[in-house]
Motif scaffolding. Structure first.
Motif, PDB file in Angstrom:
ATOM      1  N   ILE A 168      39.522  60.280  50.558  1.00  0.00           N
ATOM      2  CA  ILE A 168      39.309  60.991  51.818  1.00  0.00           C
ATOM      3  C   ILE A 168      39.347  62.494  51.593  1.00  0.00           C
ATOM      4  CG2 ILE A 168      40.383  61.517  54.047  1.00  0.00           C
ATOM      5  CD1 ILE A 168      41.158  58.583  54.249  1.00  0.00           C
ATOM      6  N   LEU A 169      40.338  62.969  50.853  1.00  0.00           N
ATOM      7  CA  LEU A 169      40.470  64.409  50.627  1.00  0.00           C
ATOM      8  C   LEU A 169      39.303  64.964  49.817  1.00  0.00           C
ATOM      9  CD1 LEU A 169      44.311  64.553  49.966  1.00  0.00           C
ATOM     10  CD2 LEU A 169      43.091  65.588  51.890  1.00  0.00           C
ATOM     11  N   GLN A 170      38.831  64.229  48.831  1.00  0.00           N
ATOM     12  CA  GLN A 170      37.689  64.694  48.049  1.00  0.00           C
ATOM     13  C   GLN A 170      36.434  64.773  48.910  1.00  0.00           C
ATOM     14  OE1 GLN A 170      37.783  61.905  44.760  1.00  0.00           O
ATOM     15  NE2 GLN A 170      38.860  63.363  43.443  1.00  0.00           N
ATOM     16  N   ALA A 171      36.245  63.794  49.797  1.00  0.00           N
ATOM     17  CA  ALA A 171      35.100  63.842  50.707  1.00  0.00           C
ATOM     18  C   ALA A 171      35.229  65.027  51.677  1.00  0.00           C
ATOM     19  CB  ALA A 171      34.989  62.535  51.487  1.00  0.00           C
ATOM     20  N   CYS A 172      36.450  65.316  52.101  1.00  0.00           N
ATOM     21  CA  CYS A 172      36.671  66.458  53.004  1.00  0.00           C
ATOM     22  C   CYS A 172      36.354  67.777  52.308  1.00  0.00           C
ATOM     23  CB  CYS A 172      38.109  66.454  53.510  1.00  0.00           C
ATOM     24  SG  CYS A 172      38.453  65.183  54.756  1.00  0.00           S
ATOM     25  N   TRP A 173      36.771  67.915  51.041  1.00  0.00           N
ATOM     26  CA  TRP A 173      36.440  69.136  50.301  1.00  0.00           C
ATOM     27  C   TRP A 173      34.921  69.287  50.183  1.00  0.00           C
ATOM     28  CZ3 TRP A 173      39.704  72.681  50.443  1.00  0.00           C
ATOM     29  CH2 TRP A 173      41.045  72.553  50.084  1.00  0.00           C
ATOM     30  N   SER A 174      34.214  68.187  49.928  1.00  0.00           N
ATOM     31  CA  SER A 174      32.755  68.254  49.810  1.00  0.00           C
ATOM     32  C   SER A 174      32.127  68.711  51.122  1.00  0.00           C
ATOM     33  CB  SER A 174      32.191  66.885  49.412  1.00  0.00           C
ATOM     34  OG  SER A 174      32.630  66.520  48.124  1.00  0.00           O
ATOM     35  N   GLY A 199      46.133  66.895  54.053  1.00  0.00           N
ATOM     36  CA  GLY A 199      46.755  66.397  52.828  1.00  0.00           C
ATOM     37  C   GLY A 199      48.269  66.349  52.949  1.00  0.00           C
ATOM     38  N   LYS A 200      48.844  67.357  53.573  1.00  0.00           N
ATOM     39  CA  LYS A 200      50.296  67.390  53.781  1.00  0.00           C
ATOM     40  C   LYS A 200      50.738  66.203  54.625  1.00  0.00           C
ATOM     41  CE  LYS A 200      53.930  70.244  55.896  1.00  0.00           C
ATOM     42  NZ  LYS A 200      54.214  71.517  56.609  1.00  0.00           N
ATOM     43  N   TRP A 201      49.993  65.910  55.697  1.00  0.00           N
ATOM     44  CA  TRP A 201      50.341  64.769  56.549  1.00  0.00           C
ATOM     45  C   TRP A 201      50.243  63.455  55.771  1.00  0.00           C
ATOM     46  CZ3 TRP A 201      47.152  66.471  61.464  1.00  0.00           C
ATOM     47  CH2 TRP A 201      47.868  67.476  62.135  1.00  0.00           C
ATOM     48  N   MET A 202      49.350  63.398  54.773  1.00  0.00           N
ATOM     49  CA  MET A 202      49.198  62.186  53.972  1.00  0.00           C
ATOM     50  C   MET A 202      50.202  62.117  52.819  1.00  0.00           C
ATOM     51  SD  MET A 202      45.095  61.361  53.841  1.00  0.00           S
ATOM     52  CE  MET A 202      44.411  63.016  53.762  1.00  0.00           C
ATOM     53  N   GLY A 203      51.057  63.142  52.714  1.00  0.00           N
ATOM     54  CA  GLY A 203      52.118  63.118  51.716  1.00  0.00           C
ATOM     55  C   GLY A 203      51.805  63.848  50.425  1.00  0.00           C
ATOM     56  N   TRP A 204      50.758  64.678  50.412  1.00  0.00           N
ATOM     57  CA  TRP A 204      50.395  65.428  49.216  1.00  0.00           C
ATOM     58  C   TRP A 204      50.932  66.845  49.311  1.00  0.00           C
ATOM     59  CZ3 TRP A 204      46.591  63.693  45.423  1.00  0.00           C
ATOM     60  CH2 TRP A 204      46.112  62.396  45.665  1.00  0.00           C
ATOM     61  N   VAL A 254      46.528  68.818  46.626  1.00  0.00           N
ATOM     62  CA  VAL A 254      45.316  68.748  47.451  1.00  0.00           C
ATOM     63  C   VAL A 254      44.249  69.682  46.898  1.00  0.00           C
ATOM     64  CG1 VAL A 254      44.359  69.079  49.772  1.00  0.00           C
ATOM     65  CG2 VAL A 254      46.667  68.162  49.498  1.00  0.00           C
ATOM     66  N   ALA A 255      44.657  70.894  46.540  1.00  0.00           N
ATOM     67  CA  ALA A 255      43.704  71.868  46.002  1.00  0.00           C
ATOM     68  C   ALA A 255      43.077  71.379  44.708  1.00  0.00           C
ATOM     69  CB  ALA A 255      44.401  73.210  45.774  1.00  0.00           C
ATOM     70  N   ALA A 256      43.833  70.642  43.902  1.00  0.00           N
ATOM     71  CA  ALA A 256      43.308  70.147  42.625  1.00  0.00           C
ATOM     72  C   ALA A 256      42.209  69.115  42.826  1.00  0.00           C
ATOM     73  CB  ALA A 256      44.436  69.553  41.800  1.00  0.00           C
TER      74      ALA A 256
END
Length: 255
Positions: free
Chosen positions: A130-136, A156-161, A166-168
């Motif tokens: 999900i996060l990778q798709a959001c960055w795209s 990402g924080k809400w998902m526990g990252w 998240v930035a990586a």
């Protein structure tokens, strides 16, 4: 004792119509809010209307729609990015229509996201995709504004990252960082960006990272009267700092 006000607590207290009732309503509301995953009036309205909680691909495309609209308008590049994600997942006609509907809902509202995202804690692979798709999506127009950047970090924080983790996952930033490998590689560049050496103590690395984040944060720059171009530059530098710190931490093996 002070009881925190909750969405259902307000309603229950009003129905019971007394001070003891309000206290009881606060207690019951806390329990029910957590059980039902309510984090806003919008999520309560959806529950009362019988709408199911966001999950799976519906949640993903809701997030993508929210990101596309966060800059003020949805461009053809955003639409193309959403279509590319549908193709990547192999959606057929009904699945495409459901994804488009979720995308349009995300454009209209970003409320009620904390609870469904928090339910992804511990489901690292799903939340990673999900996060990778959001960055795209955030980079769909070839650049990223501070609003999109902050949204992805918050989700990402809400998902526990952690923010650096998240930035990586921002593959666009990683590719740019790794491109000039002939001048020492990504790791050497990351060290230079933070102003540290290979043998610098981890605590000093953390301190340098936090100091630079505070210095370059786009909100701080905007508050100091920086121009739009300077805020964009600060946003880019903040992303680079997150990626550099994540790389150094992974290479050195500290948290």
């Amino acid at each position: 004792m002070f009881w925190p006000i909750t969405l259902l607590g307000v309603l229950i207290g009003w129905l019971l119509a007394s001070i003891p009732g309000a206290l009881l309503g606060g207690l019951l509301g806390q329990v029910l809010d957590r059980r039902l995953g309510l984090d806003s009036w919008a999520s309560l309205r959806e529950r009362l209307a019988g709408k199911p909680a966001l999950q799976g691909s519906e949640l993903l495309f809701f997030l993508l729609g929210r990101l596309a609209k966060s800059g003020g308008r949805v461009s053809p590049a955003h639409i193309q990015a959403a279509r590319a994600e549908m193709q990547r997942q192999g959606f057929d006609g009904p699945a495409q229509r459901a994804a488009i509907e979720a995308f349009n809902r995300g454009k209209a509202s970003g409320d009620g996201l904390r609870a469904p995202l928090q339910r992804l804690r511990g489901r690292r692979e799903e939340s990673r995709r999900i996060l990778q798709a959001c960055w795209s999506m955030a980079r769909a127009e070839g650049r990223m504004g501070s609003r999109e950047h902050e949204l992805v970090l918050l989700w990402g924080k809400w998902m526990g990252w952690e923010a650096a983790e998240v930035a990586a996952l921002d593959l666009g930033a990683t590719r740019r960082q790794e491109a000039p490998a002939g001048r020492g590689g990504a790791y050497e560049q990351a060290l230079q960006l933070l102003g540290v050496r290979r043998d610098t103590d981890p605590q000093l690395i953390k301190r340098a990272y936090r100091r630079l984040l505070s210095k370059h944060h786009p909100d701080k720059q905007a508050g100091a009267g920086a121009s739009a171009a300077q805020v964009r530059e600060a946003t880019e530098r903040t992303r680079e700092l997150h990626s550099a710190y994540a790389l150094i931490r992974e290479r050195r093996g500290f948290r």
